[in-house]
Design a protein around this motif. Structure first.
Motif, short mmCIF file in Angstrom:
data_model
loop_
_atom_site.label_atom_id
_atom_site.label_comp_id
_atom_site.label_asym_id
_atom_site.label_seq_id
_atom_site.Cartn_x
_atom_site.Cartn_y
_atom_site.Cartn_z
N ILE A 295 0.83 -1.21 0.00
CA ILE A 295 0.00 0.00 0.00
C ILE A 295 0.86 1.25 0.00
O ILE A 295 0.64 2.20 -0.77
N GLU A 296 1.87 1.25 0.85
CA GLU A 296 2.75 2.42 0.99
C GLU A 296 3.48 2.73 -0.32
O GLU A 296 3.69 3.90 -0.67
N ALA A 297 3.87 1.69 -1.03
CA ALA A 297 4.60 1.90 -2.29
C ALA A 297 3.77 2.71 -3.28
O ALA A 297 4.26 3.65 -3.90
N ARG A 298 2.52 2.34 -3.45
CA ARG A 298 1.66 3.06 -4.39
C ARG A 298 1.37 4.48 -3.89
O ARG A 298 1.42 5.44 -4.66
N LEU A 299 1.03 4.63 -2.61
CA LEU A 299 0.75 5.96 -2.07
C LEU A 299 1.95 6.88 -2.20
O LEU A 299 1.81 8.06 -2.50
N SER A 300 3.15 6.33 -1.99
CA SER A 300 4.36 7.16 -2.09
C SER A 300 4.55 7.68 -3.50
O SER A 300 4.97 8.83 -3.70
N GLN A 301 4.22 6.86 -4.49
CA GLN A 301 4.31 7.33 -5.88
C GLN A 301 3.33 8.47 -6.13
O GLN A 301 3.67 9.48 -6.76
N ILE A 302 2.10 8.29 -5.66
CA ILE A 302 1.08 9.34 -5.84
C ILE A 302 1.52 10.63 -5.15
O ILE A 302 1.47 11.72 -5.73
N PHE A 303 1.95 10.52 -3.90
CA PHE A 303 2.37 11.69 -3.14
C PHE A 303 3.56 12.39 -3.79
O PHE A 303 3.65 13.63 -3.79
N ASP A 304 4.49 11.63 -4.33
CA ASP A 304 5.67 12.23 -4.96
C ASP A 304 5.27 13.09 -6.16
O ASP A 304 5.78 14.20 -6.35
N ARG A 305 4.34 12.56 -6.97
CA ARG A 305 3.92 13.34 -8.15
C ARG A 305 3.15 14.60 -7.74
O ARG A 305 3.34 15.67 -8.33
N ILE A 306 2.28 14.45 -6.75
CA ILE A 306 1.54 15.61 -6.25
C ILE A 306 2.50 16.64 -5.65
O ILE A 306 2.37 17.86 -5.88
N LYS A 307 3.48 16.17 -4.91
CA LYS A 307 4.45 17.07 -4.27
C LYS A 307 5.22 17.89 -5.31
O LYS A 307 5.44 19.10 -5.13
N ASP A 308 5.62 17.24 -6.40
CA ASP A 308 6.35 17.96 -7.45
C ASP A 308 5.53 19.13 -7.99
O ASP A 308 6.05 20.23 -8.20
N ARG A 309 4.24 18.89 -8.21
CA ARG A 309 3.39 19.96 -8.77
C ARG A 309 3.16 21.07 -7.75
O ARG A 309 3.14 22.25 -8.10
N LEU A 310 2.98 20.69 -6.49
CA LEU A 310 2.76 21.71 -5.46
C LEU A 310 4.01 22.54 -5.22
O LEU A 310 3.92 23.74 -4.93
N ASN A 311 5.17 21.91 -5.33
CA ASN A 311 6.42 22.66 -5.16
C ASN A 311 6.63 23.70 -6.25
O ASN A 311 7.25 24.74 -6.04
N GLN A 312 6.11 23.42 -7.44
CA GLN A 312 6.28 24.36 -8.55
C GLN A 312 5.59 25.69 -8.28
O GLN A 312 5.98 26.72 -8.83
N ILE A 313 4.56 25.68 -7.43
CA ILE A 313 3.85 26.93 -7.11
C ILE A 313 4.06 27.33 -5.64
O ILE A 313 3.34 28.17 -5.11
N GLN A 314 5.04 26.71 -4.98
CA GLN A 314 5.36 26.99 -3.57
C GLN A 314 4.17 26.82 -2.62
O GLN A 314 4.08 27.47 -1.58
N ALA A 315 3.25 25.94 -2.97
CA ALA A 315 2.05 25.76 -2.16
C ALA A 315 2.35 25.12 -0.81
O ALA A 315 1.64 25.35 0.18
N LEU A 316 3.42 24.32 -0.74
CA LEU A 316 3.74 23.64 0.51
C LEU A 316 4.29 24.60 1.56
O LEU A 316 4.49 24.21 2.72
N ASP A 317 4.53 25.85 1.18
CA ASP A 317 4.94 26.87 2.15
C ASP A 317 3.75 27.49 2.89
O ASP A 317 3.94 28.23 3.85
N LEU A 318 2.55 27.21 2.44
CA LEU A 318 1.36 27.79 3.09
C LEU A 318 1.21 27.24 4.51
O LEU A 318 1.45 26.05 4.75
N PRO A 319 0.82 28.09 5.46
CA PRO A 319 0.81 27.69 6.87
C PRO A 319 -0.23 26.63 7.23
O PRO A 319 -0.10 25.93 8.23
N GLY A 320 -1.28 26.49 6.40
CA GLY A 320 -2.32 25.53 6.73
C GLY A 320 -1.94 24.08 6.52
O GLY A 320 -2.64 23.18 6.99
N GLY A 321 -0.84 23.83 5.81
CA GLY A 321 -0.42 22.47 5.56
C GLY A 321 -1.37 21.73 4.65
O GLY A 321 -1.91 22.30 3.70
N ILE A 322 -1.59 20.46 4.95
CA ILE A 322 -2.41 19.58 4.10
C ILE A 322 -3.52 18.95 4.91
O ILE A 322 -3.32 18.52 6.05
N VAL A 323 -4.71 18.89 4.30
CA VAL A 323 -5.83 18.14 4.87
C VAL A 323 -6.17 17.02 3.90
O VAL A 323 -6.42 17.27 2.72
#
Length: 434
Positions: A295-323
């Protein structure tokens, strides 16, 4: 019975169709009927077979009608974030030669002016979000009705989607015998319910882990600023389990729900469960940690791709984090896995309504709540898009049935326990996917 005065929401997901019937009494939204049926004719969040989708919609609506004791004709329909575009829009009208009070019709006209931008042939307007109105140069106005002025402006965001996706959605709903009162973008609806006022204001990311796809949405200043979809979700995890454990998809889904962990560090190598293996008369024992690595292997792949896109717009710097929300967010340990990969604070949203306390119900429940709470001025602006926005019934999300535990069987050799999360994922892919 006519459902006038109620709210009926239709959430068309890749793996299930959910219908919620709710009524608002003294500011309190009460769910009075729920329909939930498996989806057909959908792939990765969009309708690919209109007839099959219409049949599934009809089944879910019939179920909700029986529980709510009403006849459902009009629905509010969720729109997925696939191929979404968000762009600024501005409208301007001159009211008169002399100052006069601004009316509802003036608000509608300035919104229509903001929609005047020519769109490519393949695009269709889904929604318009007013950010502020400006009356004779005075900005920051939320509702200009009743004010006096000569010049009225509106600044906002225009949300457009694929004309093909919207056509198939509308066609399937109409073929099911229903009338669409309004379409609501799923991330917008979820932000209304999932986030508190501070999170919407300062900036937060919603990650909806659905069955057919994963959607990440960025909310800031109470506006949807960005949305992206990944074409993998819970069904892909189930397929991985089915392939690795050599069991049917039905068994794999039960195993995922009964014994699955998103974070392999939280799973135990000592807790074993039986698996019905194809071609064997006797079940085989597998331990929870081994399942968690799949399960973790597949989720990690999904999260990695999402993370790359969010980093392109600096969204992970927002104080609210992730829900996190959506059906996959019910997996134990998913917040810890996401926090480790995104390197930000993470929490899981679970609806608190009785009978709907599972993250898979979030989208449908949000659809009802969002539309019921729309301000009058927002309804007027949205009416400029062409929809008739009289408040009408909506529906809630389906309940999820817990899976039964499997019986005892013969043991097999346990896989080697992993010491670190990263190592386990790497070894898993080496063994099965390289």
């Amino acid at each position: 019975m006519d459902n006038s005065g109620l709210y009926v929401g239709l959430d068309i997901g890749t793996t299930s169709i959910k219908v919620i019937v709710a009524e608002k009494v003294k500011g309190q939204l009460n769910v009075i009927g729920v329909g939930n049926q498996p989806s057909n004719g959908l792939s990765r969040g969009v309708i690919v077979d209109i007839d099959q989708a219409a049949d599934a919609i009809r089944s879910a609506v019939n179920q909700a009608q029986e529980k709510a004791s009403i006849e459902i004709k009009d629905v509010i329909v969720s729109v997925p974030a696939n191929m979404l575009r968000i762009e600024p829009c501005n409208g301007l009208i001159t009211l008169d030669d002399q100052s006069r009070e601004i009316t509802e019709e003036d608000v509608r006209n300035v919104a229509a002016s903001a929609l005047g931008t020519s769109l490519p042939q393949e695009r269709e307007i889904i929604d318009i979000q007013p950010e502020e109105f400006i009356v004779d140069g005075f900005d920051g106005i939320k509702d200009p009705r009743g004010m006096v002025g000569v010049r009225l402006e509106m600044r906002g965001k225009l949300i457009t989607g694929s004309k093909g996706i919207m056509h198939n959605l509308q066609k399937a709903v109409n073929k099911a015998g229903l009338n669409i009162i309004s379409t609501v973008l799923t991330p917008l609806a979820e932000s209304h319910v999932v986030l508190n006022d501070g999170e919407q204001d300062f900036g937060t990311i919603i990650v909806d882990l659905g069955g057919g796809q994963t959607t990440a949405s960025v909310i800031h200043d109470h506006q949807l600023k960005y949305a992206t979809t990944d074409p993998e979700g819970g069904t892909f995890i189930t397929k991985d389990i089915s392939i690795v454990l050599n069991t049917s998809m039905e068994n794999a889904e039960k195993i995922k729900r009964d014994y699955g962990y998103a974070d392999s560090l939280q799973a135990s190598a000592d807790n074993e469960f039986p698996v019905e293996v194809v071609g064997q008369s006797e079940p085989t024992y597998i331990d929870e940690r081994y399942l968690a690595e799949v399960i973790e292997a597949r989720l990690s792949q999904i999260f990695d791709r999402i993370k790359d896109r969010l980093n392109q717009i600096q969204a992970l710097d927002l104080p609210g984090g992730i829900v996190l929300t959506g059906g996959v967010a019910a997996l134990p340990g998913i917040a810890e896995l996401a926090a480790d990969q995104f390197n930000t604070n993470v929490r899981v949203y679970i609806p608190d309504q009785m009978g709907l306390r599972h993250p898979s119900f979030t989208a449908a429940l949000s659809l009802v709540s969002y539309f019921a709470d729309l301000a009058d001025v927002d309804m007027i602006v949205r009416s400029a898009v062409g929809a008739t926005l009289t408040k009408a019934p909506k529906l809630s999300q389906p309940e999820q049935t817990p899976m039964p535990a499997a019986g005892k069987t013969k043991k097999t050799k346990k896989p080697t326990q992993k010491k670190k999360r990263g190592e386990g994922i790497k070894n898993f892919f080496s063994d099965f996917f390289d």
